[in-house]
Design a protein around this motif. Structure first.
Motif, PDB file in Angstrom:
ATOM      1  N   ARG A   1      -5.588 -41.007  -8.515  1.00 23.38           N
ATOM      2  CA  ARG A   1      -4.592 -41.726  -9.315  1.00 23.38           C
ATOM      3  C   ARG A   1      -3.320 -40.908  -9.472  1.00 23.38           C
ATOM      4  O   ARG A   1      -2.216 -41.439  -9.381  1.00 23.38           O
ATOM      5  CB  ARG A   1      -5.159 -42.050 -10.705  1.00 23.38           C
ATOM      6  CG  ARG A   1      -5.886 -43.360 -10.729  1.00 23.38           C
ATOM      7  CD  ARG A   1      -5.894 -43.955 -12.137  1.00 23.38           C
ATOM      8  NE  ARG A   1      -7.070 -44.774 -12.290  1.00 23.38           N
ATOM      9  CZ  ARG A   1      -8.098 -44.466 -13.047  1.00 23.38           C
ATOM     10  NH1 ARG A   1      -8.100 -43.372 -13.759  1.00 23.38           N
ATOM     11  NH2 ARG A   1      -9.135 -45.263 -13.121  1.00 23.38           N
ATOM     12  N   HIS A   2      -3.516 -39.608  -9.730  1.00 22.12           N
ATOM     13  CA  HIS A   2      -2.351 -38.726  -9.878  1.00 22.12           C
ATOM     14  C   HIS A   2      -1.533 -38.689  -8.588  1.00 22.12           C
ATOM     15  O   HIS A   2      -0.307 -38.763  -8.615  1.00 22.12           O
ATOM     16  CB  HIS A   2      -2.810 -37.319 -10.261  1.00 22.12           C
ATOM     17  CG  HIS A   2      -1.698 -36.331 -10.345  1.00 22.12           C
ATOM     18  ND1 HIS A   2      -0.720 -36.391 -11.303  1.00 22.12           N
ATOM     19  CD2 HIS A   2      -1.381 -35.270  -9.553  1.00 22.12           C
ATOM     20  CE1 HIS A   2       0.133 -35.413 -11.119  1.00 22.12           C
ATOM     21  NE2 HIS A   2      -0.238 -34.721 -10.066  1.00 22.12           N
ATOM     22  N   GLY A   3      -2.239 -38.587  -7.466  1.00 19.32           N
ATOM     23  CA  GLY A   3      -1.554 -38.593  -6.167  1.00 19.32           C
ATOM     24  C   GLY A   3      -0.788 -39.878  -5.938  1.00 19.32           C
ATOM     25  O   GLY A   3       0.361 -39.862  -5.489  1.00 19.32           O
ATOM     26  N   GLU A   4      -1.440 -41.014  -6.257  1.00 16.28           N
ATOM     27  CA  GLU A   4      -0.770 -42.309  -6.095  1.00 16.28           C
ATOM     28  C   GLU A   4       0.462 -42.400  -6.990  1.00 16.28           C
ATOM     29  O   GLU A   4       1.520 -42.868  -6.575  1.00 16.28           O
ATOM     30  CB  GLU A   4      -1.737 -43.446  -6.437  1.00 16.28           C
ATOM     31  CG  GLU A   4      -2.785 -43.703  -5.379  1.00 16.28           C
ATOM     32  CD  GLU A   4      -3.796 -44.754  -5.816  1.00 16.28           C
ATOM     33  OE1 GLU A   4      -3.734 -45.195  -6.988  1.00 16.28           O
ATOM     34  OE2 GLU A   4      -4.640 -45.110  -4.984  1.00 16.28           O
ATOM     35  N   THR A   5       0.315 -41.953  -8.231  1.00 15.07           N
ATOM     36  CA  THR A   5       1.429 -41.993  -9.178  1.00 15.07           C
ATOM     37  C   THR A   5       2.586 -41.129  -8.685  1.00 15.07           C
ATOM     38  O   THR A   5       3.754 -41.543  -8.738  1.00 15.07           O
ATOM     39  CB  THR A   5       0.969 -41.505 -10.565  1.00 15.07           C
ATOM     40  OG1 THR A   5      -0.156 -42.268 -10.974  1.00 15.07           O
ATOM     41  CG2 THR A   5       2.066 -41.650 -11.587  1.00 15.07           C
ATOM     42  N   THR A   6       2.248 -39.943  -8.198  1.00 15.27           N
ATOM     43  CA  THR A   6       3.289 -39.045  -7.682  1.00 15.27           C
ATOM     44  C   THR A   6       3.993 -39.666  -6.481  1.00 15.27           C
ATOM     45  O   THR A   6       5.227 -39.637  -6.388  1.00 15.27           O
ATOM     46  CB  THR A   6       2.664 -37.693  -7.274  1.00 15.27           C
ATOM     47  OG1 THR A   6       1.924 -37.177  -8.373  1.00 15.27           O
ATOM     48  CG2 THR A   6       3.719 -36.703  -6.865  1.00 15.27           C
TER      49      THR A   6
ATOM     50  N   GLN B   1       4.200 -42.879  -5.782  1.00 15.63           N
ATOM     51  CA  GLN B   1       4.989 -44.021  -6.253  1.00 15.63           C
ATOM     52  C   GLN B   1       6.293 -43.542  -6.895  1.00 15.63           C
ATOM     53  O   GLN B   1       7.351 -44.124  -6.664  1.00 15.63           O
ATOM     54  CB  GLN B   1       4.161 -44.814  -7.268  1.00 15.63           C
ATOM     55  CG  GLN B   1       4.526 -46.270  -7.344  1.00 15.63           C
ATOM     56  CD  GLN B   1       3.528 -47.055  -8.173  1.00 15.63           C
ATOM     57  OE1 GLN B   1       2.812 -46.465  -8.970  1.00 15.63           O
ATOM     58  NE2 GLN B   1       3.490 -48.360  -7.997  1.00 15.63           N
ATOM     59  N   ALA B   2       6.199 -42.483  -7.700  1.00 10.83           N
ATOM     60  CA  ALA B   2       7.405 -41.942  -8.346  1.00 10.83           C
ATOM     61  C   ALA B   2       8.396 -41.438  -7.302  1.00 10.83           C
ATOM     62  O   ALA B   2       9.608 -41.672  -7.413  1.00 10.83           O
ATOM     63  CB  ALA B   2       7.025 -40.816  -9.299  1.00 10.83           C
ATOM     64  N   ALA B   3       7.877 -40.765  -6.278  1.00 16.42           N
ATOM     65  CA  ALA B   3       8.762 -40.276  -5.213  1.00 16.42           C
ATOM     66  C   ALA B   3       9.415 -41.439  -4.475  1.00 16.42           C
ATOM     67  O   ALA B   3      10.611 -41.392  -4.159  1.00 16.42           O
ATOM     68  CB  ALA B   3       7.960 -39.422  -4.235  1.00 16.42           C
ATOM     69  N   GLN B   4       8.637 -42.495  -4.240  1.00 20.49           N
ATOM     70  CA  GLN B   4       9.184 -43.683  -3.553  1.00 20.49           C
ATOM     71  C   GLN B   4      10.264 -44.339  -4.399  1.00 20.49           C
ATOM     72  O   GLN B   4      11.338 -44.665  -3.893  1.00 20.49           O
ATOM     73  CB  GLN B   4       8.053 -44.670  -3.274  1.00 20.49           C
ATOM     74  CG  GLN B   4       8.455 -45.833  -2.394  1.00 20.49           C
ATOM     75  CD  GLN B   4       7.290 -46.745  -2.074  1.00 20.49           C
ATOM     76  OE1 GLN B   4       6.169 -46.453  -2.440  1.00 20.49           O
ATOM     77  NE2 GLN B   4       7.558 -47.848  -1.409  1.00 20.49           N
ATOM     78  N   HIS B   5       9.983 -44.506  -5.703  1.00 19.95           N
ATOM     79  CA  HIS B   5      10.981 -45.093  -6.601  1.00 19.95           C
ATOM     80  C   HIS B   5      12.242 -44.237  -6.650  1.00 19.95           C
ATOM     81  O   HIS B   5      13.359 -44.762  -6.660  1.00 19.95           O
ATOM     82  CB  HIS B   5      10.403 -45.249  -8.013  1.00 19.95           C
ATOM     83  CG  HIS B   5       9.422 -46.368  -8.120  1.00 19.95           C
ATOM     84  ND1 HIS B   5       8.601 -46.525  -9.194  1.00 19.95           N
ATOM     85  CD2 HIS B   5       9.115 -47.381  -7.281  1.00 19.95           C
ATOM     86  CE1 HIS B   5       7.842 -47.592  -9.020  1.00 19.95           C
ATOM     87  NE2 HIS B   5       8.132 -48.122  -7.866  1.00 19.95           N
ATOM     88  N   HIS B   6      12.038 -42.925  -6.687  1.00 21.71           N
ATOM     89  CA  HIS B   6      13.186 -42.011  -6.730  1.00 21.71           C
ATOM     90  C   HIS B   6      14.032 -42.159  -5.469  1.00 21.71           C
ATOM     91  O   HIS B   6      15.269 -42.238  -5.552  1.00 21.71           O
ATOM     92  CB  HIS B   6      12.692 -40.577  -6.873  1.00 21.71           C
ATOM     93  CG  HIS B   6      13.787 -39.571  -6.800  1.00 21.71           C
ATOM     94  ND1 HIS B   6      14.733 -39.421  -7.786  1.00 21.71           N
ATOM     95  CD2 HIS B   6      14.113 -38.668  -5.842  1.00 21.71           C
ATOM     96  CE1 HIS B   6      15.584 -38.474  -7.441  1.00 21.71           C
ATOM     97  NE2 HIS B   6      15.231 -38.004  -6.269  1.00 21.71           N
ATOM     98  N   SER B   7      13.368 -42.199  -4.306  1.00 19.83           N
ATOM     99  CA  SER B   7      14.129 -42.307  -3.055  1.00 19.83           C
ATOM    100  C   SER B   7      14.830 -43.659  -2.963  1.00 19.83           C
ATOM    101  O   SER B   7      15.971 -43.741  -2.489  1.00 19.83           O
ATOM    102  CB  SER B   7      13.209 -42.101  -1.850  1.00 19.83           C
ATOM    103  OG  SER B   7      12.238 -43.123  -1.784  1.00 19.83           O
ATOM    104  N   GLU B   8      14.162 -44.730  -3.442  1.00 19.37           N
ATOM    105  CA  GLU B   8      14.815 -46.045  -3.449  1.00 19.37           C
ATOM    106  C   GLU B   8      16.041 -46.030  -4.364  1.00 19.37           C
ATOM    107  O   GLU B   8      17.106 -46.535  -3.997  1.00 19.37           O
ATOM    108  CB  GLU B   8      13.835 -47.119  -3.922  1.00 19.37           C
ATOM    109  CG  GLU B   8      12.791 -47.499  -2.879  1.00 19.37           C
ATOM    110  CD  GLU B   8      11.722 -48.417  -3.445  1.00 19.37           C
ATOM    111  OE1 GLU B   8      11.825 -48.807  -4.631  1.00 19.37           O
ATOM    112  OE2 GLU B   8      10.792 -48.744  -2.693  1.00 19.37           O
TER     113      GLU B   8
END
Length: 148
Positions: free
Chosen positions: A61-66, A68-75
């Motif tokens: 879950r932590h990996g997925e969250t990280t 997702q956060a990186a993806q949102h940040h790059s978007e």
């Protein structure tokens, strides 16, 4: 060690009358102490398995969250970069438009000044011509008076 309190508690429970466990233990050649120790060990193994499973799930879950956060940040960064370039383009267009408008208004003002100065010059010439014509009329009048 942690084993002793559990074992003592299990022994007390066994003494209080766990007839099934005692009967099973006797048939397997085990005492209440052995049974309670085995039970405790099994519970510890189960606890370790559950903890490991929880840890693995939390880690995923932590990996997925990280991720997702990186993806949102790059978007977000991509959108910000695009809007920055768009704003820069609009700003340069605005500057160009302002320069064009400024040069156009300067040209119009210059033309108006030229027209006004030509008008003034024409009025001055007209005024001079009128003065000359008046002088001619007066001089002719004098001449005719002298001649007559």
């Amino acid at each position: 060690e942690m084993v002793l309190p559990y074992a003592a508690a299990a022994k007390a429970v066994g003494a209080a009358g766990s007839a099934g466990a005692t009967a099973m233990g006797i048939s397997m050649g085990q005492t209440d102490m052995d049974l309670s120790l085995n039970l405790f060990k099994e519970q510890m193994r189960q606890t370790k398995r559950l903890w490991t499973a929880d840890w693995a799930e939390a880690s995923v879950r932590h990996g997925e969250t990280t991720l997702q956060a990186a993806q949102h940040h790059s978007e977000g960064q991509a959108v910000s970069t695009a809007s920055y370039y768009q704003a820069e383009k609009l700003a340069s267009q605005g500057i160009k438009l302002a320069r064009d408008q400024d040069s156009r208004s300067y040209e119009m003002a210059w033309r108006a000044e030229v027209r006004e100065s030509l008008r003034d010059e024409l009025a001055n010439q007209n005024n001079r011509f009128n003065i000359i014509m008046l002088c001619d009329t007066v001089c002719l009048g004098c001449v005719f008076t002298l001649v007559a």
